[in-house]
Design a protein around this motif. Structure first.
Motif, mmCIF file in Angstrom:
data_model
loop_
_atom_site.group_PDB
_atom_site.id
_atom_site.type_symbol
_atom_site.label_atom_id
_atom_site.label_comp_id
_atom_site.label_asym_id
_atom_site.label_seq_id
_atom_site.Cartn_x
_atom_site.Cartn_y
_atom_site.Cartn_z
ATOM 1 N N ASN A 22 6.375 4.336 38.788
ATOM 2 C CA ASN A 22 5.046 3.995 39.284
ATOM 3 C C ASN A 22 4.122 5.192 39.417
ATOM 4 N N GLU A 23 4.682 6.379 39.569
ATOM 5 C CA GLU A 23 3.894 7.609 39.689
ATOM 6 C C GLU A 23 4.594 8.678 38.855
ATOM 7 N N LEU A 24 4.130 8.901 37.638
ATOM 8 C CA LEU A 24 4.825 9.809 36.728
ATOM 9 C C LEU A 24 5.025 11.207 37.308
ATOM 10 N N PRO A 25 4.028 11.819 37.999
ATOM 11 C CA PRO A 25 4.272 13.153 38.564
ATOM 12 C C PRO A 25 5.411 13.199 39.582
ATOM 13 N N ALA A 26 5.829 12.032 40.096
ATOM 14 C CA ALA A 26 6.963 11.999 41.017
ATOM 15 C C ALA A 26 8.261 12.395 40.324
ATOM 16 N N LEU A 27 8.206 12.629 39.008
ATOM 17 C CA LEU A 27 9.377 13.130 38.297
ATOM 18 C C LEU A 27 9.851 14.448 38.907
ATOM 19 N N ARG A 84 20.658 22.712 57.501
ATOM 20 C CA ARG A 84 20.409 23.159 56.137
ATOM 21 C C ARG A 84 19.811 22.041 55.280
ATOM 22 N N TYR A 85 20.264 20.822 55.441
ATOM 23 C CA TYR A 85 19.773 19.719 54.620
ATOM 24 C C TYR A 85 18.310 19.419 54.906
ATOM 25 N N ARG A 86 17.880 19.646 56.156
ATOM 26 C CA ARG A 86 16.471 19.459 56.492
ATOM 27 C C ARG A 86 15.614 20.580 55.905
ATOM 28 N N PHE A 87 16.138 21.780 55.914
ATOM 29 C CA PHE A 87 15.415 22.905 55.304
ATOM 30 C C PHE A 87 15.200 22.660 53.819
ATOM 31 N N LEU A 88 16.249 22.233 53.118
ATOM 32 C CA LEU A 88 16.133 21.991 51.680
ATOM 33 C C LEU A 88 15.138 20.871 51.386
ATOM 34 N N LEU A 89 15.163 19.830 52.219
ATOM 35 C CA LEU A 89 14.216 18.737 52.023
ATOM 36 C C LEU A 89 12.786 19.217 52.248
ATOM 37 N N ALA A 90 12.559 19.991 53.313
ATOM 38 C CA ALA A 90 11.217 20.513 53.584
ATOM 39 C C ALA A 90 10.752 21.428 52.458
ATOM 40 N N ALA A 91 11.664 22.250 51.935
ATOM 41 C CA ALA A 91 11.308 23.130 50.817
ATOM 42 C C ALA A 91 10.939 22.314 49.584
ATOM 43 N N ALA A 92 11.679 21.241 49.345
ATOM 44 C CA ALA A 92 11.373 20.380 48.193
ATOM 45 C C ALA A 92 10.022 19.699 48.369
ATOM 46 N N ILE A 93 9.739 19.191 49.572
ATOM 47 C CA ILE A 93 8.457 18.525 49.829
ATOM 48 C C ILE A 93 7.305 19.513 49.629
ATOM 49 N N THR A 94 7.471 20.720 50.147
ATOM 50 C CA THR A 94 6.427 21.739 50.001
ATOM 51 C C THR A 94 6.192 22.072 48.534
ATOM 52 N N ALA A 95 7.276 22.342 47.819
ATOM 53 C CA ALA A 95 7.149 22.739 46.413
ATOM 54 C C ALA A 95 6.552 21.632 45.559
ATOM 55 N N VAL A 96 7.055 20.410 45.717
ATOM 56 C CA VAL A 96 6.578 19.309 44.877
ATOM 57 C C VAL A 96 5.133 18.954 45.215
ATOM 58 N N SER A 97 4.758 19.029 46.497
ATOM 59 C CA SER A 97 3.373 18.762 46.873
ATOM 60 C C SER A 97 2.434 19.742 46.183
ATOM 61 N N LEU A 98 2.800 21.014 46.199
ATOM 62 C CA LEU A 98 1.964 22.033 45.561
ATOM 63 C C LEU A 98 1.963 21.877 44.045
ATOM 64 N N ILE A 99 3.109 21.510 43.483
ATOM 65 C CA ILE A 99 3.189 21.304 42.027
ATOM 66 C C ILE A 99 2.282 20.159 41.591
ATOM 67 N N CYS A 100 2.350 19.048 42.319
ATOM 68 C CA CYS A 100 1.517 17.897 41.958
ATOM 69 C C CYS A 100 0.033 18.199 42.149
ATOM 70 N N LEU A 101 -0.298 18.904 43.215
ATOM 71 C CA LEU A 101 -1.691 19.278 43.444
ATOM 72 C C LEU A 101 -2.184 20.175 42.310
ATOM 73 N N ALA A 102 -1.375 21.157 41.928
ATOM 74 C CA ALA A 102 -1.745 22.043 40.818
ATOM 75 C C ALA A 102 -1.842 21.268 39.508
ATOM 76 N N PHE A 103 -0.963 20.301 39.328
ATOM 77 C CA PHE A 103 -0.984 19.491 38.103
ATOM 78 C C PHE A 103 -2.316 18.771 37.958
ATOM 79 N N TYR A 104 -2.782 18.145 39.035
ATOM 80 C CA TYR A 104 -4.030 17.388 38.947
ATOM 81 C C TYR A 104 -5.241 18.301 38.790
ATOM 82 N N VAL A 105 -5.212 19.462 39.425
ATOM 83 C CA VAL A 105 -6.325 20.397 39.275
ATOM 84 C C VAL A 105 -6.367 20.972 37.860
ATOM 85 N N SER A 106 -5.219 21.127 37.227
ATOM 86 C CA SER A 106 -5.153 21.724 35.890
ATOM 87 C C SER A 106 -5.419 20.737 34.768
ATOM 88 N N ARG A 107 -5.594 19.465 35.097
ATOM 89 C CA ARG A 107 -5.820 18.453 34.068
ATOM 90 C C ARG A 107 -7.129 18.710 33.320
#
Length: 542
Positions: free
Chosen positions: A234-239, A438-461
């Motif tokens: 439903n949301e391709l950038p969610a890959l 540790r599992y919460r840290f990894l999840l927070a790191a993933a949320i941070t990274a993917v949020s920034l990646i998706c934001l950068a993706f849309y700005v770079s379109r």
């Protein structure tokens, strides 16, 4: 006694959370019960949801994904087409004739069509004959359960945290009423199922953390794989988040990931591919058919100017492509590009793309290269919105810096429209510096990274895609993050709510967010209130 008191407090807190969820479901149900287009003859709110409703009706009533009949329906005056949509493509069907299709990936729409089939069997009513009441009924049966499951999954994820009760209730209030996702529960769209799927995966990840008995967690991993992949459908950038989920679940239990999570994801991937192939005779979704296809034949020419020679060259090129047989009577249609033509059969069912290019060879006797290519630009058809001049936000934002500002703090801003998210960076930071978990840290790191990646993706379109999500009450392409962001901001709320001077500020942020949400409850397919007010003041460029 203390344990008994604490259990009672937890029960009371959960009861208050369920009250908030019940109110959210009731408001959504009430809005669905009266949803109606501005013309008053359907319950469709935009070209976006009309595109999906056309497919839903066509699948059950006509047994095809082609939507020719639906978009041709006229109102009582015979002048307006209430089913018409710009979110469509055109390409040959299995019968060799050109047909119109929804440009939306067909998996979710096919699932909605199954619900419509059940409604049709039970009532005998059709969407075509009753585009108001049948639409509302199907919408209620699809969106209300999704909204309920999403909110319950978010509450489960919040409830298991160590945050104070007041923080948990404030967070579920945000999820219920304080994000731009809520208005989309009143219309058919891909963002609500994506957010619901994300909430389920988040809940399962937190629930399974620390468990080691393989046979007890494989089923949950399988379910998590299904919904992680369905988010991508439903949301391709969610890959990007899907890749992160694979890592996160593998860190918990790699065997269950291999025999549970990945097979679950494969089920959705196969369903996505199969429904797309069934709809379009192509493994690629419609949005990957936006350019000319494979080269058929190329001919060099010494023609200094294209237009006078184009018909002659076209006939030669087509003849060459057909092995010098007599070409079918074709017509040449100019496009916006001066060196590109559509070569179309007389009946309009066969198309090629004819392009003239500079050979780039110095001192060559042939200064032009004529290419005949297979037709693969499904968005290029007569009166197509996607090949014509656009206005407003659909023209695209030329400045990437300005685009970034407006999707964060501007007219379509994540933080300006729903200021409760201003707490998110603080919450993520505290998640990342937590001394334990540790599992919460990894999840927070993933949320941070993917949020920034998706934001950068849309700005770079490219320019054509920098349109803020089109006419929408928010920057809708990031709404599927909502369950993740609500969980991530919990630690940031704890110190703020503990301070008596910050509590009114938190209530004020929530009230402002609910205000923005309420301005879009009648129709989420409209510009945000900030954009509309700026237009009223004359601040927007012509």
């Amino acid at each position: 006694m203390n344990d008994k008191l604490r259990r009672r407090q937890l029960a009371e807190m959960s009861w208050l959370a369920y009250v908030l969820i019940a109110v959210a479901i009731g408001v959504a149900a009430g809005r669905i019960a009266v949803v109606r287009s501005k013309e008053g003859d359907t319950a469709f709110l935009s070209a976006n949801d009309r595109s999906r409703w056309c497919t839903v009706a066509s699948l059950i009533e006509d047994g095809t994904y082609a939507i020719d009949r639906q978009i041709a329906i006229t109102d009582s005056t015979g002048k307006r087409r209430p089913w018409s949509t710009i979110d469509r493509v055109r390409h040959p069907g299995s019968d060799g004739k050109m047909h119109d299709y929804s440009s939306k990936p067909p998996l979710f729409t096919t699932m909605v069509a199954m619900v419509y089939w059940a409604v049709h069997q039970a009532t005998g009513l059709t969407l075509t004959d009753q585009p108001i009441y049948v639409t509302r009924l199907v919408l209620a049966l699809v969106n209300l359960p999704m909204l309920l499951v999403m909110l319950l999954a978010i509450w489960r994820s919040i409830r298991e945290s160590n945050a104070p009760d007041a923080v948990k209730l404030y967070s579920i209030a945000i999820a219920c009423f304080g994000t731009a996702l809520f208005p989309l529960a009143m219309t058919l769209n891909n963002h609500l199922p994506a957010a619901t799927s994300t909430a389920i995966v988040l809940m399962l990840y937190l629930h399974e953390a620390g468990k080691t008995i393989l046979r007890k967690i494989v089923l949950n991993y399988f379910i998590a794989g299904i919904f992680a992949a369905f988010t991508v459908a439903n949301e391709l950038p969610a890959l990007a988040m899907f890749v992160a989920w694979c890592y996160l679940f593998a860190r918990q239990e790699w065997k269950a990931t291999l025999i549970g999570f990945l097979p679950g994801a494969l089920v959705v991937a196969l369903a996505f591919v199969c429904t797309n192939y069934r709809a379009h005779d192509s493994f690629r979704p419609p949005y990957m058919h936006r350019s000319d296809g494979a080269l058929i034949v190329a001919i060099e020419s010494d023609s200094p100017t294209a237009p006078p020679k184009a018909p002659v060259v076209a006939e030669v090129v087509i003849s060459r492509a057909l092995n010098n047989q007599t070409p079918t009577e074709m017509k040449l249609i100019p496009t916006q590009a001066p060196t590109r033509w559509i070569v179309e059969s007389a009946d309009g069912n066969q198309r090629y793309a004819l392009c003239q290019k500079d050979t780039g060879i110095v001192n060559s006797s042939a200064n032009s290269l004529w290419e005949l290519r297979h037709w693969d630009n499904w968005y290029d058809y007569p009166k197509s919105y996607w090949t014509s001049s656009r206005s407003g936000v659909d023209r695209g934002e030329e400045s990437r810096l300005r685009y970034f500002f407006h999707i964060t703090f501007g007219y379509f801003g994540i933080f300006s429209l729903t200021p409760v998210w201003l707490i998110l960076p603080f919450g993520l930071w505290l998640r990342l510096v937590e001394p334990q978990g540790r599992y919460r840290f990894l999840l927070a790191a993933a949320i941070t990274a993917v949020s920034l990646i998706c934001l950068a993706f849309y700005v770079s379109r490219p320019l054509i895609d920098r349109n803020y999500g089109g006419v929408s009450s928010s920057f809708r392409w990031l709404l599927w993050f909502m369950p993740l962001w609500v969980w991530a901001m919990l630690p940031g709320l704890v110190p703020l709510m503990a301070h008596k001077w910050f509590r009114p500020a938190l209530l004020f942020l929530l009230a402002l967010s609910i205000f923005s949400v309420s301005t879009a409850l009648d129709n989420p397919w409209q510009h945000p209130w900030i954009y509309r007010y700026a237009s009223f003041l004359g601040w927007l460029p012509d």
